[in-house]
Write an enzyme that holds these catalytic residues in place. Structure first.
Site, mmCIF file in Angstrom:
data_model
loop_
_atom_site.group_PDB
_atom_site.id
_atom_site.type_symbol
_atom_site.label_atom_id
_atom_site.label_comp_id
_atom_site.label_asym_id
_atom_site.label_seq_id
_atom_site.Cartn_x
_atom_site.Cartn_y
_atom_site.Cartn_z
ATOM 1 N N ASN A 12 0.185 -8.517 -0.210
ATOM 2 C CA ASN A 12 -0.586 -6.649 -1.123
ATOM 3 C C ASN A 12 0.432 -5.956 -0.410
ATOM 4 O O ASN A 12 -0.323 -4.728 0.311
ATOM 5 C CB ASN A 12 -1.956 -6.573 -0.366
ATOM 6 C CG ASN A 12 -2.920 -7.931 -1.240
ATOM 7 O OD1 ASN A 12 -3.036 -8.983 -0.497
ATOM 8 N ND2 ASN A 12 -1.997 -8.468 -2.644
ATOM 9 N N VAL A 24 1.007 -0.166 2.200
ATOM 10 C CA VAL A 24 -0.335 -0.566 1.110
ATOM 11 C C VAL A 24 -0.366 -0.457 -0.371
ATOM 12 O O VAL A 24 -1.209 -0.171 -0.505
ATOM 13 C CB VAL A 24 -1.436 -0.370 2.139
ATOM 14 C CG1 VAL A 24 -2.570 -1.555 1.628
ATOM 15 C CG2 VAL A 24 -0.861 -0.833 3.573
ATOM 16 N N CYS A 25 -0.880 -2.206 -0.912
ATOM 17 C CA CYS A 25 -0.911 -2.025 -1.819
ATOM 18 C C CYS A 25 -2.874 -2.764 -2.450
ATOM 19 O O CYS A 25 -2.932 -4.302 -1.975
ATOM 20 C CB CYS A 25 -0.469 -3.197 -3.556
ATOM 21 S SG CYS A 25 -0.597 -2.752 -4.599
ATOM 22 N N ILE A 26 -3.546 -1.612 -2.323
ATOM 23 C CA ILE A 26 -5.315 -2.098 -2.524
ATOM 24 C C ILE A 26 -6.076 -1.206 -3.165
ATOM 25 O O ILE A 26 -5.603 -0.518 -3.267
ATOM 26 C CB ILE A 26 -5.318 -1.805 -1.217
ATOM 27 C CG1 ILE A 26 -7.448 -2.890 -0.559
ATOM 28 C CG2 ILE A 26 -5.312 -0.887 0.108
ATOM 29 C CD1 ILE A 26 -7.794 -2.880 0.673
#
Length: 153
Positions: free
Chosen positions: A65, A72-74
């Protein structure tokens, strides 16, 4: 929300984070005169908290992620509203109630428990699914060691 209100909110949240730090994480200001940029490369938009900040790791990290460039991919850092791809519910995305602390806790949780269904780093996600205790696990301490080395340069 005005920029002044946004700045006041960020100042209050920074004071709260300093008063009650999250173990293993800090998000100090890069420049004391700019509340909108943090050492964790947490960059806030001027209309915060209506829109989410962007978060970027400044050293290499091997994680499903986290994109190869460190982004950051959240879900909670995705723009509010409907997901045009249908992966996330609106309540999983950015909400103005989130703070630096809730972002930090969510990212720490994400690091410990990746979401392989929506990877930002497809190669890391593939390794995590196929060889979690082998090649994937071997790369983690290498990234940590490299990060520690660059921190003292």
């Amino acid at each position: 929300m005005t920029e002044l209100q946004s700045a006041l909110l960020l100042r209050r949240q920074l004071a709260e984070l300093n008063k009650n730090p999250v173990e293993g994480f800090s998000a100090d200001l890069i420049d004391d005169n700019d509340l909108y940029r943090r050492e964790a490369h947490l960059t806030f938009p001027k209309d915060y908290p209506l829109r989410p900040p962007k978060m970027k790791f400044i050293t290499e990290i091997w994680h499903p992620n986290v994109a190869k460039n460190g982004d950051v991919c959240i879900s909670i850092l995705h723009e509010p509203g409907e997901d045009k791809h249908g992966y996330e519910k609106p309540e999983e995305r950015w909400l103005p109630i989130h703070t630096v602390e809730t972002i930090t806790i969510s990212v720490i949780s994400m690091l410990a428990d990746p979401n392989g269904d929506s990877p930002a780093n497809v190669d890391a996600a593939r390794e995590w699914r196929e060889d979690r205790n082998g090649e994937f696990k071997r790369k983690i301490p290498l990234c940590v060691r490299k990060s520690q080395e660059t921190a003292f340069e």
